[in-house]
Write an enzyme that holds these catalytic residues in place. Structure first.
Site, PDB file in Angstrom:
ATOM      1  N   HIS A 374     -18.605  36.815  -1.484  1.00  0.00           N
ATOM      2  CA  HIS A 374     -18.835  36.710  -3.139  1.00  0.00           C
ATOM      3  C   HIS A 374     -17.306  36.717  -3.705  1.00  0.00           C
ATOM      4  CE1 HIS A 374     -22.877  38.142  -3.237  1.00  0.00           C
ATOM      5  NE2 HIS A 374     -22.724  38.773  -2.208  1.00  0.00           N
ATOM      6  N   LYS A 568     -19.064  42.302 -19.203  1.00  0.00           N
ATOM      7  CA  LYS A 568     -18.871  42.070 -17.931  1.00  0.00           C
ATOM      8  C   LYS A 568     -17.816  43.241 -17.500  1.00  0.00           C
ATOM      9  CE  LYS A 568     -17.902  37.653 -18.301  1.00  0.00           C
ATOM     10  NZ  LYS A 568     -18.373  36.637 -17.273  1.00  0.00           N
ATOM     11  N   ARG A 569     -17.354  43.265 -16.043  1.00  0.00           N
ATOM     12  CA  ARG A 569     -16.585  44.310 -15.791  1.00  0.00           C
ATOM     13  C   ARG A 569     -15.298  43.948 -16.198  1.00  0.00           C
ATOM     14  NH1 ARG A 569     -17.719  48.710 -12.163  1.00  0.00           N
ATOM     15  NH2 ARG A 569     -15.391  48.766 -12.269  1.00  0.00           N
ATOM     16  N   LYS A 574     -10.967  37.836 -15.171  1.00  0.00           N
ATOM     17  CA  LYS A 574     -12.178  37.379 -16.132  1.00  0.00           C
ATOM     18  C   LYS A 574     -11.563  37.375 -17.168  1.00  0.00           C
ATOM     19  CE  LYS A 574     -15.417  40.336 -13.366  1.00  0.00           C
ATOM     20  NZ  LYS A 574     -16.478  39.392 -12.967  1.00  0.00           N
ATOM     21  N   THR A 679     -23.344  35.654 -12.758  1.00  0.00           N
ATOM     22  CA  THR A 679     -24.772  35.202 -13.099  1.00  0.00           C
ATOM     23  C   THR A 679     -25.015  35.616 -14.457  1.00  0.00           C
ATOM     24  OG1 THR A 679     -24.821  37.670 -12.250  1.00  0.00           O
ATOM     25  CG2 THR A 679     -25.271  36.052 -10.583  1.00  0.00           C
ATOM     26  N   LYS A 683     -27.928  34.010 -17.185  1.00  0.00           N
ATOM     27  CA  LYS A 683     -28.565  34.802 -18.337  1.00  0.00           C
ATOM     28  C   LYS A 683     -28.618  34.461 -19.819  1.00  0.00           C
ATOM     29  CE  LYS A 683     -28.317  38.464 -14.779  1.00  0.00           C
ATOM     30  NZ  LYS A 683     -27.521  39.726 -14.508  1.00  0.00           N
TER      31      LYS A 683
HETATM   32  F1  GPW Z   1     -15.438  41.516  -4.207  1.00  0.00           F
HETATM   33  N1  GPW Z   1     -18.772  40.454  -7.007  1.00  0.00           N
HETATM   34  C1  GPW Z   1     -18.889  41.623  -7.742  1.00  0.00           C
HETATM   35  F2  GPW Z   1     -17.016  39.896  -3.735  1.00  0.00           F
HETATM   36  O1  GPW Z   1     -19.691  41.961  -8.663  1.00  0.00           O
HETATM   37  F3  GPW Z   1     -17.297  41.973  -3.112  1.00  0.00           F
HETATM   38  N2  GPW Z   1     -18.407  42.821  -7.102  1.00  0.00           N
HETATM   39  C2  GPW Z   1     -17.575  42.672  -5.876  1.00  0.00           C
HETATM   40  O2  GPW Z   1     -17.047  43.738  -5.416  1.00  0.00           O
HETATM   41  C3  GPW Z   1     -17.477  41.425  -5.223  1.00  0.00           C
HETATM   42  C4  GPW Z   1     -17.938  40.203  -6.051  1.00  0.00           C
HETATM   43  C5  GPW Z   1     -16.777  41.139  -4.102  1.00  0.00           C
HETATM   44  C6  GPW Z   1     -19.426  39.344  -7.978  1.00  0.00           C
HETATM   45  C7  GPW Z   1     -18.515  38.281  -8.162  1.00  0.00           C
HETATM   46  O3  GPW Z   1     -17.427  38.461  -8.786  1.00  0.00           O
HETATM   47  C8  GPW Z   1     -19.226  37.134  -8.869  1.00  0.00           C
HETATM   48  O4  GPW Z   1     -18.796  36.016  -9.237  1.00  0.00           O
HETATM   49  C9  GPW Z   1     -20.710  36.688  -8.523  1.00  0.00           C
HETATM   50  O5  GPW Z   1     -21.562  36.160  -9.410  1.00  0.00           O
HETATM   51  C10 GPW Z   1     -21.326  38.073  -7.978  1.00  0.00           C
HETATM   52  O6  GPW Z   1     -20.740  38.924  -7.041  1.00  0.00           O
HETATM   53  C11 GPW Z   1     -22.653  37.914  -7.308  1.00  0.00           C
HETATM   54  O7  GPW Z   1     -22.713  36.869  -6.141  1.00  0.00           O
END
Ligand code: GPW
Length: 842
Positions: A374, A568-569, A574, A679, A683
Site C-alpha cells: 500500500h 484524510k489523515r 498529502k 479511496t 467516494k
Molecule cells: F503504509 N495506507 C494507509 F502502506 O492508510 F501501510 N495506511 C498505511 O499505513 C499504509 C497505506 C501503508 C493507504 C494508502 O496511503 C492509500 O493511498 C491507499 O488508498 C490505502 O492505503 C488503501 O490501499
C-alpha cells in the site's frame, strides 16, 4: 445439513428454530422484549440509548440466524475460503448497514416511529468501531462488505483492540488525543470463550535428531499469552450470506491470576501478569504510513498471526485432506506487511510440528499467501531488528534465515554475474543493527504481489521491487485498483442521491450490486427535471453539513458557497499545508479588494478534517496553522461569507458519511507518486462532487473513466519528482513568489506566533521542499481559479457532476474483490439457498 443431527432431537430443534422478526409488528415486539427483558428497562425509562440497544439486538438476532446458516453451508460445501489478515478494520457504525443489507430499514423506521423514536436518531447513538487509522483499514472494511455481498466464503482476522484510534479534540487550535474506549456496550461481537489459542513468546530452540538422522527443532520455554476469539457478523447486501470477522483478544493464559502469588500476599504482581498479557490487544498503534518498530507492535503482530493460523489450520485438519491440498482450500491475503510473520509461522507449523520436508512445506506456503503493498514511502516500509526478532521469536528468526539462504542461493544460480544483486535483495539488511525487511519476506513467501492503483503498481515494479520482478518474472506482480462499497458510500451516506439515481437506473438492489448500471443516468444529463432534482439533493446535503458545522463549531456557513473539502489523515505527503497556504493566498487577495469587488467573488468554505499521529510534530503544526487561519479569517469583518475556514474535529467514518455527500470540490493533492491509491477520491466523485488533484494514485484512473474535462488536475508528474527534488537540494532553489508572499504574512505574525509555524515554512524554504509544495504552488493556484470560474457556470458544473457519477461504476469494491478472486485467490462464490426468503435487500 440437518442430517447430522439424530432423528428424535432433530425434530425438536427444527420445530423450535429461531427466526428473528418478520415485518413491523414483530419488529416492535422484539424491540420491546429486548428493552424489557434483555435490558431490564421499561417504556418509562427507555431513552434513545436503550432504544438503540434494543433495535440492534433485534437486528442482531436476524443476522445471527443467517450467519449460522452461512457458516454451516460453507463448512458442508468444504470449498476454498479466503482469509483476509488485517491489523486494521475501520468499520464505522453497524446498525444502519445491517438494516440496509438485510433490507428492513423501512420496517425499522415505521416500527421505531410507532414506539416514539426517529430511526436517524437511533442510528446516531452508535459508537464507531474505529479499529483503524485511515485508508488501509477502511479498505479492509469495504472488502468485507463486498466479500459477503458476492457470497464468497471469507473470513477477516484482526485484533480486538480495547482502544481504537484516539478521539481528536481541538483545544486552542491544537490537537489533543483522548482515548477511545469503545467496548462499553457492543452488541455486534460474540465472545467465544471456548475458542482460545495459547501463544508463545521468547524462550529458546533445541534441536533433536532421530534414528534416521532427521533433525527437528523444538521451541521451548518463554511465556504464554491466551488469545480469545470475538466474532462479528458481516452481512452481505441483498443476500443471506453473512460472513465472519474474528478478532483476537489477549488474556493471561494461567487463568484469572496467579493464586500462589495472591495468597502469598504478592497481589500486585499477580494482577500485573494479567495486565501485561492484556496489554497486547489493548491499543491500536495510531500511525498511518509510518513504521515505528516498537516491541509491543511486533508482539501484536505475532499474537494475531499465530492465533489466526492455528485457527485456519485447525479448520483444514478437520477435512482430513493431505497437506498438499492446503492451498486448494485456503487463500490468505496479507494486508500490507503487518501479517508477514504468518508466512514464517505456517512454514514452522509444517516443518516443526507436522514433519513436512522444507521444500514441500515451502511450496504450500508460497501457493497459500499473497501480499498487497500500500505504499512506496520508505519510512512506511516495515523493518524489524534481527535482535528483537531473535529475542521474541527465536525459532522464527532461524526460519527467516533459512528462507533467505535458499532464496539467495536461487538468485545466485540464476544471476551469477550480478554480485550486488544478493545484497540488494537479501531479506536481511546488513546494516548496524541488522534488520529484517518485511516486504521482501512477504514477496518471497507469496505467489502474487499487488499494488492498489495502476501508477502505484507500475512504481513498485520499476522502483522498490524492481529486482524481484527480474528474479520472479513479471507475472508475480499485478495491479488491483482499490474500490469502495457503494452500499455504505452511496446508498447509506446519500439516500437522496441514491433514490434520484434509482429513478433512472432502476432498483437500488440492482445497481448497488452492479455499479456499472450507473451509466444509465448519463442519458438524463440534459433532462431539466433530473438536473433540478440533482441540484436540490446536493443543496440538502450541504445544508445538513452546514447544520453540523454550526452545531459543532458555532460557525455559520452558507450552503450556497462552494464547499471545498480535504479530509484524510494529516501527512506532509498529502499536502494539507499546500491547501492552507492556498487559503491564505485567497485571504490576502480578498483583503486587497474593494468591498464592491469582494461582493462579486464566489464565496468559498474550506473544510479540513483529519488526525495527526500523536508523535508527528509537523502534522500537528499543520493542524495548528489551519485552526489559527480559521480564527483570523472567520472573525475578519472585511471577509464575511466570502471565505470561511473550518476544521472539523475527530474525522471518522460516520463523519465522512455526512461530509462527503456535501462537497462541491475535494482535494487529493499528494506529491505525484506518493499516494498509492486513495479511496476517498472515489467516494467524493461517486457522491456528485468534483476533484482537484494531482496525477497520483487512483486519480489517474478516475480521470480515465470520467474524462479529463471533468476533473481539475494540476502539478508536476511522478516521473519528474526525483529531478525536482535534486534541484531543490543542490541547485538554486527559488521559491514560488505567491508562496513567498504567504510565508511573509505567516512570519509577520498575522496568524499568531510565527515561531509556531516555522517548521512548515523552513521545510520549503530551507530544507529542500521534499514534497514539492513550491514547485506545484503556481499550478495549484491557477487550477483553483479555474475551479471558481467553472463553478460560476452552474449548468456546466452539474453536467460534469452527473457525467462523472454515471462513469464511476468501475470503482465498486465488488469489481475489485472479483479481480482478487480470479487473479489471485482462485476462489468461487458459494451461492446461498434461495428458498428461505430471508435477506432481501431494500
Ligand atoms: F503504509 N495506507 C494507509 F502502506 O492508510 F501501510 N495506511 C498505511 O499505513 C499504509 C497505506 C501503508 C493507504 C494508502 O496511503 C492509500 O493511498 C491507499 O488508498 C490505502 O492505503 C488503501 O490501499
Amino acid at each position: 445439513v440437518e442430517a447430522s443431527i439424530p432423528e428424535p432431537q432433530r425434530e425438536a430443534w427444527l420445530k423450535n428454530q429461531a427466526s428473528g422478526f418478520k415485518g413491523k409488528d414483530q419488529f416492535e415486539k422484539e424491540v420491546v422484549r429486548h428493552v424489557e427483558t434483555t435490558l431490564a428497562r421499561s417504556m418509562f425509562n427507555c431513552d434513545e440509548t436503550a432504544a438503540y440497544a434494543a433495535t440492534s439486538l433485534a437486528f442482531r438476532d436476524r443476522l445471527v440466524i443467517e450467519w449460522n446458516r452461512t457458516q454451516q453451508r460453507q463448512t458442508f460445501a468444504d470449498s476454498k475460503r479466503v482469509y483476509y489478515l488485517s491489523l486494521e478494520f475501520l468499520m464505522g457504525r453497524a446498525l444502519d448497514n445491517a438494516m440496509l443489507n438485510i433490507g428492513e430499514k423501512e420496517v425499522a423506521k415505521s416500527g421505531l416511529s410507532e414506539l416514539g423514536f426517529r430511526v436517524e436518531d437511533i442510528i446516531q447513538q452508535e459508537h464507531d468501531a474505529a479499529l483503524g487509522n485511515g485508508g488501509l483499514g477502511r479498505l479492509a472494511a469495504c472488502f468485507l462488505d463486498s466479500l459477503a455481498s458476492l457470497n464468497f466464503p471469507a473470513w477477516g482476522y484482526g485484533l480486538r483492540y480495547r482502544y481504537g484510534i484516539f478521539k481528536q479534540e481541538i483545544i486552542d487550535g491544537y490537537q489533543v488525543e483522548v482515548p477511545d474506549y469503545w467496548l462499553d456496550f457492543n452488541p455486534w461481537e460474540f465472545p467465544r470463550h471456548d475458542v482460545t489459542v495459547d501463544i508463545q513468546f521468547y524462550g529458546n530452540v533445541n534441536k533433536t535428531t532421530d534414528d534416521s538422522g532427521k533433525v527437528t527443532a523444538h521451541w521451548e520455554g518463554g511465556e504464554t499469552v491466551r488469545a480469545v476469539a470475538y466474532d462479528v457478523p458481516i452481512p452481505g447486501y441483498a443476500t443471506p450470506s453473512t460472513n465472519n470477522l474474528r478478532l483476537w483478544s489477549s488474556q493471561a493464559a494461567s487463568g484469572e491470576f496467579d493464586f500462589q502469588k495472591f495468597n502469598s500476599g504478592d497481589y500486585e504482581s499477580s494482577v500485573g501478569d494479567q495486565q501485561r498479557a492484556e496489554t497486547i490487544s489493548a491499543v491500536l498503534y495510531p500511525n498511518d504510513n509510518l513504521d515505528r518498530g516498537k516491541e509491543l507492535r511486533l508482539k501484536q503482530q505475532y499474537f494475531w498471526v499465530a492465533a489466526s493460523l492455528y485457527d485456519i489450520v485447525r479448520r483444514f485438519k478437520k477435512s482430513k485432506r493431505p497437506w498438499r491440498e492446503f492451498p486448494d482450500q485456503v487463500a490468505i491475503q496479507l494486508n500490507d506487511t503487518h501479517p508477514t510473520l504468518a508466512i514464517v509461522e505456517l512454514q514452522r507449523i509444517l516443518i516443526d510440528l507436522e514433519g513436512l520436508d522444507w521444500d514441500d512445506a515451502w511450496n504450500i506456503v508460497q501457493q497459500t499467501f499473497s501480499y498487497t503493498n500500500h505504499t512506496v514511502l520508505p519510512e512506511a516500509l516495515e523493518k524489524w531488528s534481527v535482535g528483537l526478532v531473535q529475542h521474541l521469536l527465536p525459532r522464527h528468526l532461524q526460519i527467516i534465515y533459512d528462507i533467505n539462504l535458499f532464496f539467495l542461493q536461487m538468485v545466485e544460480r540464476n544471476f551469477p554475474k550480478d554480485r550486488e544483486m544478493l545484497s540488494r535483495v537479501s531479506i536481511i539488511e546488513e546494516s548496524q543493527p541488522k534488520m529484517v525487511r518485511m516486504a521482501y519476506l512477504a514477496i518471497v513467501g507469496s505467489h502474487k504481489v499487488n499494488g492498489v492503483a495502476e501508477l502505484h503498481s507500475d512504481l513498485i515494479r520499476t522502483t522498490i521491487f524492481k529486482d524481484f520482478v527480474t528474479i520472479f518474472g513479471p507475472d508475480k506482480f499485478v495491479n488491483v485498483t482499490n474500490g469502495i462499497t457503494p452500499r455504505r458510500w452511496l446508498h447509506q451516506a446519500n439516500p437522496g442521491l441514491s433514490s434520484l439515481i434509482a429513478s433512472k437506473a432502476g432498483d437500488p438492489e440492482h445497481y448497488l450490486k452492479d455499479l456499472t448500471l450507473l451509466n444509465k443516468i448519463e442519458l438524463s444529463v440534459n433532462d431539466p427535471a433530473f438536473r433540478k432534482a440533482w441540484a436540490e439533493v446536493k443543496l440538502a446535503n450541504k445544508q445538513r453539513l452546514a447544520d453540523y458545522i454550526k452545531s459543532t463549531t458555532g460557525i455559520v456557513v452558507s450552503p450556497k458557497a462552494l464547499f471545498d473539502v480535504q479530509v484524510k489523515r494529516i501527512h506532509e505527503y498529502k499536502r494539507q499545508q499546500m491547501n492552507i497556504f492556498g487559503v491564505i493566498f485567497r485571504y490576502l487577495k480578498l483583503k486587497s479588494m474593494s468591498p464592491e469587488e469582494r461582493k462579486k467573488v464566489l464565496p468559498r468554505v474550506s473544510i479540513f478534517g483529519g488526525k495527526a499521529a500523536p508523535g508527528y510534530w509537523m502534522a500537528k503544526q499543520i493542524i495548528h496553522l489551519i485552526n489559527s487561519v480559521g480564527s483570523v479569517v472567520n472573525n475578519d469583518p472585511d471577509i464575511g461569507d466570502a471565505l470561511k475556514v473550518i476544521f472539523l474535529e475527530d474525522y471518522n467514518v460516520s463523519k465522512a458519511e455526512i461530509i462527503i455527500p456535501a462537497s462541491d470540490i475535494s482535494e487529493h493533492i499528494s506529491t505525484a507518486g506518493t499516494e498509492a491509491s486513495g479511496t476517498s477520491n472515489m467516494k467524493f466523485v461517486l457522491n456528485g462532487g468534483l476533484i482537484i488533484g494531482t496525477c497520483d494514485g487512483a486519480n489517474i484512473e478516475i480521470t480515465r473513466e470520467i474524462g479529463e474535462e471533468n476533473i481539475f488536475l494540476f502539478g508536476n508528474l511522478a516521473e519528474d519528482v526525483d529531478d525536482l527534488r535534486h534541484k531543490n537540494t543542490y541547485g538554486d532553489h527559488k521559491i514560488d513568489p505567491s508562496l513567498d508572499k504567504v510565508f511573509n504574512v505567516i512570519q509577520s505574525g498575522t496568524f499568531g506566533n510565527a515561531q509556531d509555524f516555522q517548521g512548515m515554512v523552513s521545510a520549503v524554504r530551507e530544507h529542500g521542499d521534499f514534497y514539492l509544495v513550491s514547485d506545484d504552488f503556481h499550478s495549484y493556484l491557477e487550477t483553483q481559479e479555474l475551479v471558481d470560474k467553472s463553478y460560476a457556470d452552474q449548468e456546466l458544473w452539474i453536467t460534469k457532476c452527473i457525467t462523472s457519477v454515471a462513469r464511476m461504476g468501475f470503482f465498486s469494491s465488488d469489481r475489485c474483490i472479483n479481480e482478487y478472486a480470479e487473479e489471485i485467490w482462485n476462489v468461487e462464490p458459494l451461492q446461498p439457498d434461495t428458498n428461505n426468503g430471508v435477506g432481501k435487500g431494500e
